[in-house]
Write an enzyme that holds these catalytic residues in place. Sequence first.
Site, PDB file in Angstrom:
ATOM      1  N   ALA A   1       0.824  -1.215   0.000  1.00  0.00           N
ATOM      2  CA  ALA A   1       0.000   0.000   0.000  1.00  0.00           C
ATOM      3  C   ALA A   1       0.852   1.255   0.000  1.00  0.00           C
ATOM      4  O   ALA A   1       0.437   2.313  -0.495  1.00  0.00           O
ATOM      5  CB  ALA A   1      -0.918  -0.002   1.218  1.00  0.00           C
TER       6      ALA A   1
ATOM      7  N   ASP B   1      -5.850   9.267  -5.612  1.00  0.00           N
ATOM      8  CA  ASP B   1      -4.438   9.674  -5.659  1.00  0.00           C
ATOM      9  C   ASP B   1      -4.048  10.136  -7.055  1.00  0.00           C
ATOM     10  O   ASP B   1      -3.447  11.192  -7.250  1.00  0.00           O
ATOM     11  CB  ASP B   1      -3.532   8.499  -5.254  1.00  0.00           C
TER      12      ASP B   1
ATOM     13  N   ASP C   1      27.144  26.926 -30.486  1.00  0.00           N
ATOM     14  CA  ASP C   1      27.892  27.305 -31.676  1.00  0.00           C
ATOM     15  C   ASP C   1      27.482  28.732 -32.055  1.00  0.00           C
ATOM     16  O   ASP C   1      26.467  29.243 -31.578  1.00  0.00           O
ATOM     17  CB  ASP C   1      27.564  26.317 -32.797  1.00  0.00           C
TER      18      ASP C   1
END
Length: 878
Positions: free
Chosen positions: A281, A720, A327
């Site tokens: 978990a 979540d 460059d």
Amino acid sequence: MPQDPCALPVEKILAQFGSDSEHGLEKEEARKRLEKYGLNQIPEQGTKSRWRILADQLFDPIIYILAVAAVLAFFFSDLLEGFAIIVVILISVGIGFFMELQAIRSLEALRKMGQAMIYVIRSGKRIKIKAAEVVPGDIVLIQTGDVIPADARLMTVDVLSVKESALTGESIPVTKKTEVLKEKTSITERTNMVFRGTMAVTGSGKAVVIATGKNTELGKIQQMGVDAHKERTPLEKKLNQLSKWLIWLTLFFAVLIVVTGYIRGKDLLLMIETGVALAVAAIPEGLPIVATIALAQGMLRLSKKDVIIKKLEAVQTLGATDIICTDKTGTLTEDQMKVHTVVLGTESLSGVFPTKSDVLNSESKYAAFEKMIMASILCNNVAADDEDGQGDSIELALIHFANRLGYDTASIKNEHREKFELPFDAERKLMATVNRNKASFEVFVKGAFESVMPHCDSYWDASGRKPFDQKEAWNKKLDGLASQGLRTLAFAFKEVQEIPKKNYLLKNLTFLGIIGFIDPARADVKPVMDIYKKAGIRVVMVTGDHPGTSRKIAEEVGLLEPDSSNEKVQLGRNLQNSSDDNGNLSIELGKASVFARVTPEQKLNLVSMYQKNGHIVGMIGDGINDVPALKKADIGIAMGIRGTEAAREVADVILKNDKFTAIELGIRQGRVVFQNIRQFVVYLLSCNLAEILSVGLAALFNLPAPLLPLQILFLNLVTDVFPALALGLGKGEADIMEQPPKNPNEPIMSRQDWSATAVYGLCISAAVLGVVAYGNFVLELSANTINNMAFYTLVMAQLFNVFNMPKRQESFVKNEVTQNVWVWGAIVLSLLITIAAYLIPPVADALSLQALSFELVVTVVGFGLGSLVLAQLLKRVA
């Protein structure tokens, strides 16, 4: 290949290769040499296969942890959780695979199509063959516009000039000759040789091939790129660090639960199973998905701005960059020569020049200037119908200059027909033409000042012709132009009644003046330089060009102040003794902003030294000479249009529009991505910590179980993931490009972030345990009802937790999170999914969900909101 071929006579080289200048190689001999030396190709790093791209997605520490979690879930017969974790892995890997595959396809679309062809002499005949079939000893015939197929020693030239910027960084084409040179002549000065990958811009020539394929100068440079070790990206390093922390954190909680439970007299096997379940978990299953999508979103945003990102992690690396080596030619400049200054007598013009209408309104004042314009048009080999095609860059600049001032160059060439031309060559260093001017003729001359000056006995200024007795003063003017990095041409003329004989062509000329040329700085570069300064990013020019020219451009783009000390501009050879025994850069070189006359090896060494000194280095280049440094840099950036195939192959980022300004967008997006990653990692870990603490502490104090295993999985994959994903899609702080770069050694989670994670996790846990205690001791509800209250409280608290993510100094009401529409969408979506889970009987049964009274729902929302209030108080008071 013979040693120092530039220092050997052509006859000796022909003898060594068994070739003949007129007959060439026999066809059978050429076939044998092709078998011996192989095709005239440079082994390239092949495009990553689909399987390799897929495999690379699996080499991720977070994926490793999830794989272990899946194995443990299956081991304890938790099939649903095991399969859910596998789905998470597949989604994350799939997104990364398809995003990188898209970048590979974009790169393939940029590759040049077709096979270059070249004329050679074989068996006494002029034939056309594929450039890949050229062998050492072949006699190649070079024409204007040809890409040189191999390294070769010139035998004859006719006004041949070659653009070698892709190899050496020099912006001006090199005039070629055939004379033997000194031994160990540098590559930039080997005027009697031509090199693979460069281009003939004027004239023609014949040369004997001395090296093909990997033995050419281009091949050696590309081999340096193959040998250069590519550093791991900062994000990979930081994810590794985070993974180690997660592993130790997971083990700590698992062992803590097992030991404390066993001490309290609970069954050891049961506590081990509980500890492992909590460890699973603790793994934030949503982390790889959210991280991948955040990077992919950055990749897509940049692709819309013509920035191709070849690997997902390169997005964040751009944001971590604190030094950019770039460059000069074509990157900071337009890669097109233009007139910068015109010097006439006592007058010097720059920036603003008289137009044709100005000249017509005041002929006497601008007579010398108009005559110089006529000379620049007529003493010029650019065809009237080919002003935008191939040709000498200086001659093209003169034609464009005249057109810009309102002169019809095509009509002028037609009205003043050329009757004779003395072509430019490396010895004379001048060119002359005789052109018809109504009933008479005019001789126009242009060339190097020191070549034109001796033929002049007068000069022309606003008051007319005068004796040319100020030659020393003109030398000083020339030196002044050269010190500004300008290329110069002198002009002269005379009027004659008939076409002069060659011996008298250059006598008694009237000197007109000098024109100074420069490949000008891009107008859009300077504002970006100002942004980099505010962002704490240092830009360093690394070029093979002249130091004076480099300094001039650096000043124009804001890289150097006009009064900067000389130590700000260093030569490449100074890099030989550039660091101490520990690899630290010397003080002088550490302060330098411009490195001129730099070789490919020196570019590579410079990038390596910056990296050893703790910098994240970006390298911008387009030529063959940039390949080793592009690969070595933390982030290699190549040009899509002008860039060579070799540069695009090794780069991490390709600018399809060749604009330096696009890099600033990439760095901005990279910083936003890192900020977003840090935010959603804090969010995910605080939510997972809350789950662990809630379950663990409830078990220790014999409280009803606040969460069941499937409920934890639901939370990890719904409440979540969606808010975390929304955080990953944020646009970032408005002042993100005014903040200094992050310390390369700083982990994704700083101490402050870990503290915040702990505080937010504890606040959510307090809310969950609070509602459990309230339901158990005050309301005396059933264990199942208390579990549902705790579950819904955790849902609400985790959704409210997203508003804890902004910095403490930001307003709670108006900040980047509250203004992120994705966040509000994620909250609504998570709530709808939770409601749907309750309303769908099979899902509700699996999650053990039941109906709650209105009063209990209000209690749940109150405890959930309380976690946010508590977190904000601790955050703003502490």
